[in-house]
Design a protein around this motif. Structure first.
Motif, mmCIF file in Angstrom:
data_model
loop_
_atom_site.group_PDB
_atom_site.id
_atom_site.type_symbol
_atom_site.label_atom_id
_atom_site.label_comp_id
_atom_site.label_asym_id
_atom_site.label_seq_id
_atom_site.Cartn_x
_atom_site.Cartn_y
_atom_site.Cartn_z
ATOM 1 N N ASN A 63 0.809 -1.221 0.000
ATOM 2 C CA ASN A 63 0.000 0.000 0.000
ATOM 3 C C ASN A 63 0.845 1.275 0.000
ATOM 4 O OD1 ASN A 63 -3.063 -0.791 0.400
ATOM 5 N ND2 ASN A 63 -1.853 -2.212 1.659
ATOM 6 N N GLY A 64 2.145 1.129 -0.204
ATOM 7 C CA GLY A 64 3.010 2.283 -0.385
ATOM 8 C C GLY A 64 3.395 3.026 0.874
ATOM 9 N N TYR A 65 3.095 2.448 2.052
ATOM 10 C CA TYR A 65 3.384 3.147 3.294
ATOM 11 C C TYR A 65 4.875 3.172 3.638
ATOM 12 C CZ TYR A 65 -1.645 2.993 4.189
ATOM 13 O OH TYR A 65 -3.003 3.149 4.107
ATOM 14 N N MET A 66 5.672 2.367 2.937
ATOM 15 C CA MET A 66 7.098 2.303 3.254
ATOM 16 C C MET A 66 7.972 2.809 2.109
ATOM 17 S SD MET A 66 7.171 -1.395 5.224
ATOM 18 C CE MET A 66 8.887 -1.240 5.678
ATOM 19 N N ASP A 67 7.365 3.469 1.149
ATOM 20 C CA ASP A 67 8.123 3.905 -0.024
ATOM 21 C C ASP A 67 9.225 4.900 0.313
ATOM 22 O OD1 ASP A 67 6.604 2.290 -1.573
ATOM 23 O OD2 ASP A 67 5.535 3.884 -2.641
ATOM 24 N N SER A 68 9.100 5.609 1.438
ATOM 25 C CA SER A 68 10.101 6.616 1.786
ATOM 26 C C SER A 68 11.235 6.065 2.655
ATOM 27 C CB SER A 68 9.432 7.788 2.518
ATOM 28 O OG SER A 68 8.848 7.358 3.741
#
Length: 210
Positions: free
Chosen positions: A21-26
């Motif tokens: 879900n993209g919560y760790m992309d950073s």
């Protein structure tokens, strides 16, 4: 992100959700302990777009217990997954189970590496794979680890494959026996050189360093 827990199922389900879900992309840095228990997690994390630094630590497997073979298989698989992370600039691996140096072929995909530390590999083979990492600035190599010294010494002719590392400023070698000028002549441009537990080093090795 630091992973220390031993509840593999919990880690896998939660991290899969967060990554999907993209919560760790950073996230840019990952540290994983007991990493042989997190093979699937590392596979998932290898898909993150911004990871620059990863530290993998595995301990408790220094003996020759019944699970030695399965642990080796897990660590070798982990190395393959790390090869899917071409954006890495720093890689720190410390295994107390020794992996054959031929598995270091995964390094060839990590062309942006600037800092590399490898403990827990039989470096009688595999050093050649490091020679193409032209952006390396620091390199720490240990032949085996604190618990185990491989039966074969490192053939110092493989060290000459590192001659193309023109940005390398700091080199740390552990467990490299019988070093001589033939293996060390290329190190004259280094700013920092550490030799640890390097037995029977020849005097002409020091001349090459100077």
């Amino acid at each position: 992100l630091v992973i220390k827990d031993i509840n593999v199922d919990w880690s896998l389900s939660r991290i899969t959700y967060l990554v999907s879900n993209g919560y760790m992309d950073s996230f840019t840095e990952v540290v994983i302990h007991n990493c042989h228990r997190h093979v699937k997690v590392i596979d998932i994390l290898s898909r993150l777009p911004s990871i620059r630094c990863i530290t993998l630590v595995d301990s408790g497997g220094g003996g020759e217990g019944g699970d030695h073979s399965s642990r080796v298989d897990a660590l070798e698989t982990i190395c393959a997954y790390v090869g899917n992370m071409p954006s890495l600039t720093t890689l720190d691996i410390e295994f107390d189970t020794v992996i054959h140096g031929s598995r270091l072929s995964f390094l060839r995909a990590l062309q942006h590496l600037q800092h590399l530390r490898l403990i827990g590999f039989d470096l009688s083979e595999g050093i050649t794979n490091i020679g193409c990492l032209f952006n390396l600035e620091t390199l720490h190599l240990c032949h085996g680890n604190f618990f185990s010294s491989p039966s074969e010494d490192v053939n110092q002719k493989y060290l000459t494959d590192l001659i193309g590392l023109r940005h390398l400023k700091k080199l740390n070698l552990e467990g490299f026996d019988c070093l001589s000028e033939a293996g060390m002549a290329w190190t004259h441009s280094l700013e920092d050189l550490v030799l640890k537990h390097c037995q029977e080093t020849r005097e002409d090795c020091l001349a090459a360093i100077e």
